[in-house]
Design a protein around this motif. Structure first.
Motif, mmCIF file in Angstrom:
data_model
loop_
_atom_site.group_PDB
_atom_site.id
_atom_site.type_symbol
_atom_site.label_atom_id
_atom_site.label_comp_id
_atom_site.label_asym_id
_atom_site.label_seq_id
_atom_site.Cartn_x
_atom_site.Cartn_y
_atom_site.Cartn_z
ATOM 1 N N GLU A 128 0.809 -1.220 0.000
ATOM 2 C CA GLU A 128 0.000 0.000 0.000
ATOM 3 C C GLU A 128 0.843 1.272 0.000
ATOM 4 O OE1 GLU A 128 -2.783 -0.250 3.246
ATOM 5 O OE2 GLU A 128 -3.130 -2.381 2.846
ATOM 6 N N GLY A 129 2.145 1.135 0.108
ATOM 7 C CA GLY A 129 3.026 2.288 0.045
ATOM 8 C C GLY A 129 3.266 2.992 1.362
ATOM 9 N N LEU A 130 2.830 2.393 2.474
ATOM 10 C CA LEU A 130 3.063 3.019 3.777
ATOM 11 C C LEU A 130 4.504 2.800 4.253
ATOM 12 C CD1 LEU A 130 -0.262 2.286 5.693
ATOM 13 C CD2 LEU A 130 0.375 4.265 4.292
ATOM 14 N N THR A 131 5.176 1.817 3.684
ATOM 15 C CA THR A 131 6.598 1.618 3.943
ATOM 16 C C THR A 131 7.249 1.118 2.669
ATOM 17 O OG1 THR A 131 8.238 0.578 5.401
ATOM 18 C CG2 THR A 131 6.370 -0.783 4.746
ATOM 19 N N MET A 132 8.509 1.461 2.484
ATOM 20 C CA MET A 132 9.223 1.042 1.288
ATOM 21 C C MET A 132 9.802 -0.362 1.440
ATOM 22 S SD MET A 132 8.617 3.727 -0.410
ATOM 23 C CE MET A 132 9.576 3.400 -1.881
ATOM 24 N N SER A 133 10.198 -0.700 2.667
ATOM 25 C CA SER A 133 10.846 -1.982 2.933
ATOM 26 C C SER A 133 10.342 -2.526 4.257
ATOM 27 C CB SER A 133 12.377 -1.819 2.991
ATOM 28 O OG SER A 133 12.873 -1.198 1.821
ATOM 29 N N ILE A 134 10.462 -3.852 4.423
ATOM 30 C CA ILE A 134 10.070 -4.474 5.683
ATOM 31 C C ILE A 134 11.176 -5.408 6.155
ATOM 32 C CG2 ILE A 134 7.598 -4.300 5.250
ATOM 33 C CD1 ILE A 134 7.604 -7.263 4.456
ATOM 34 N N GLY A 135 11.240 -5.591 7.465
ATOM 35 C CA GLY A 135 12.291 -6.441 7.990
ATOM 36 C C GLY A 135 11.992 -6.933 9.389
ATOM 37 N N LEU A 136 13.009 -7.491 9.987
ATOM 38 C CA LEU A 136 12.902 -8.148 11.278
ATOM 39 C C LEU A 136 14.003 -7.640 12.190
ATOM 40 C CD1 LEU A 136 12.561 -11.680 9.687
ATOM 41 C CD2 LEU A 136 10.667 -10.279 10.555
ATOM 42 N N SER A 137 13.863 -7.952 13.457
ATOM 43 C CA SER A 137 14.908 -7.630 14.417
ATOM 44 C C SER A 137 14.991 -8.773 15.420
ATOM 45 C CB SER A 137 14.593 -6.310 15.137
ATOM 46 O OG SER A 137 15.644 -5.948 16.005
ATOM 47 N N ASN A 138 16.200 -9.230 15.681
ATOM 48 C CA ASN A 138 16.462 -10.280 16.677
ATOM 49 C C ASN A 138 15.946 -11.652 16.271
ATOM 50 O OD1 ASN A 138 17.644 -8.457 18.734
ATOM 51 N ND2 ASN A 138 15.589 -7.569 18.713
ATOM 52 N N PHE A 139 15.780 -11.907 14.989
ATOM 53 C CA PHE A 139 15.379 -13.226 14.510
ATOM 54 C C PHE A 139 16.613 -14.072 14.224
ATOM 55 C CE2 PHE A 139 11.321 -11.376 14.231
ATOM 56 C CZ PHE A 139 10.359 -12.331 13.880
ATOM 57 N N SER A 140 16.618 -15.307 14.710
ATOM 58 C CA SER A 140 17.680 -16.251 14.368
ATOM 59 C C SER A 140 17.445 -16.751 12.946
ATOM 60 C CB SER A 140 17.670 -17.433 15.335
ATOM 61 O OG SER A 140 16.494 -18.218 15.136
ATOM 62 N N LEU A 141 18.427 -17.450 12.385
ATOM 63 C CA LEU A 141 18.249 -18.023 11.052
ATOM 64 C C LEU A 141 17.095 -19.024 11.043
ATOM 65 C CD1 LEU A 141 21.951 -18.584 9.922
ATOM 66 C CD2 LEU A 141 20.386 -16.776 9.175
ATOM 67 N N THR A 142 16.998 -19.824 12.094
ATOM 68 C CA THR A 142 15.914 -20.802 12.178
ATOM 69 C C THR A 142 14.557 -20.109 12.213
ATOM 70 O OG1 THR A 142 17.322 -22.391 13.341
ATOM 71 C CG2 THR A 142 14.939 -22.676 13.561
ATOM 72 N N GLN A 143 14.448 -19.046 13.010
ATOM 73 C CA GLN A 143 13.192 -18.305 13.094
ATOM 74 C C GLN A 143 12.876 -17.615 11.773
ATOM 75 O OE1 GLN A 143 14.383 -16.032 16.534
ATOM 76 N NE2 GLN A 143 12.946 -17.135 17.866
ATOM 77 N N TYR A 144 13.899 -17.113 11.098
ATOM 78 C CA TYR A 144 13.686 -16.463 9.808
ATOM 79 C C TYR A 144 13.171 -17.466 8.782
ATOM 80 C CZ TYR A 144 14.411 -14.171 5.375
ATOM 81 O OH TYR A 144 14.198 -13.661 4.117
ATOM 82 N N ASP A 145 13.832 -18.597 8.694
ATOM 83 C CA ASP A 145 13.430 -19.603 7.711
ATOM 84 C C ASP A 145 12.003 -20.086 7.956
ATOM 85 O OD1 ASP A 145 15.874 -19.453 6.437
ATOM 86 O OD2 ASP A 145 16.724 -21.186 7.481
ATOM 87 N N ALA A 146 11.645 -20.264 9.222
ATOM 88 C CA ALA A 146 10.292 -20.713 9.548
ATOM 89 C C ALA A 146 9.258 -19.673 9.127
ATOM 90 C CB ALA A 146 10.187 -20.998 11.044
#
Length: 278
Positions: A128-146
């Protein structure tokens, strides 16, 4: 010119940013204003910091064009799930802007079980254009992959604990292999996270003496040289300028080897399967 990192979204994110935690009120306004006047162009805040209003006021008082600033905030744990979209709109209002450059899920908070719903909402907010990019903070690789397996949505950034003693090489390499830009928080070491253990700065001081800069600038230059981004906090304009010197430093092979030798396996790292914030 500010060094940038090209994200999956194709946005150019400044590699060296200015953090605002835990500063609030007039001190936060001054921190942001002087940081932008000094040359920083990435400002990092969060709903949890309760300083988004002050951050927005600092941006307004700086006179720097909003479109020249990369602005990041983060969704606090209690706003995950059904409240995510409303919380983003409230962040925009508090910051005095109609869009964000990056919004992160602040912590995985596995006990809540809301990361997937929150992530899908952020993907919609981006569309919707309210943010240009999205991300995470404090996620492990396992949590990211899941999270990616469950939603099919990849991240632009993962902001994680990295410093001269906790180099997190496996995490950094894993994120880069996945096309996710690591961004360091606490890049100069977080005493509280290490149970007040005194950290040995002697290597940083030695390398700093070779280059005629501060040990802090060397730590930041080392992180930038490893190919990721970092966010440092200082409310002192002189220290802000000193930290920006990191962008001008070219470390030698000997410097890099000395700094790599600072890694400590005993350094305390936050465990995002246990540590949560709401």
């Amino acid at each position: 010119m500010m060094l940038t990192r090209t994200l999956r979204s194709q946005c150019a994110m400044p590699a060296l940013g200015l953090g605002t935690w835990p500063i609030k009120g007039p001190k936060c306004i001054d921190l942001v204003r002087t940081g932008l006047e000094s040359g920083f162009r990435l400002i990092d805040t969060a709903q949890m910091y309760t300083n988004e209003v002050s951050t927005g006021m600092g941006i307004a008082q700086s006179g720097v064009n909003r479109h020249d600033i990369f602005l990041t905030t983060k969704v606090v744990g209690c706003n995950q799930g059904k409240l995510t979209r409303e919380s983003v709109e409230m962040s925009l209002e508090r910051l005095g802007t109609d869009y964000l450059d990056l919004i992160l899920i602040h912590w995985p908070n596995p006990s809540l079980g809301r990361a997937e719903a929150t992530w899908e909402t952020l993907a919609n907010v981006r569309e919707e254009g309210l943010t240009m990019s999205i991300g995470l903070s404090n996620f492990s690789l396992t949590q990211y992959d899941a999270l990616v397996d469950a939603t099919g949505v990849e991240a632009d950034v993962n902001q994680v604990q990295i410093d001269p003693w906790a180099r997190q090489s496996e995490l950094v390499d894993g994120l880069l292999e996945r096309g996710v830009m690591p961004q360091a928080w606490g890049p100069l070491g977080t005493r509280a996270a290490r149970h007040n253990t005194e950290l040995d700065w002697s290597v940083l001081e030695t390398v700093a003496a070779r280059h005629g800069v501060s040990p802090h600038a060397i730590a930041l230059a080392d992180q930038l040289g490893r190919g990721f981004a970092t966010v440092v906090r200082s409310s002192n304009p002189e220290h802000q300028l000193a930290n920006l010197k990191a962008l001008e430093i070219e470390l030698t092979d000997q410097d890099k080897a000395d700094l790599a030798g600072m890694a400590q396996e005993t350094v305390h790292l936050y465990d995002s399967t246990v540590e949560e914030e709401f």
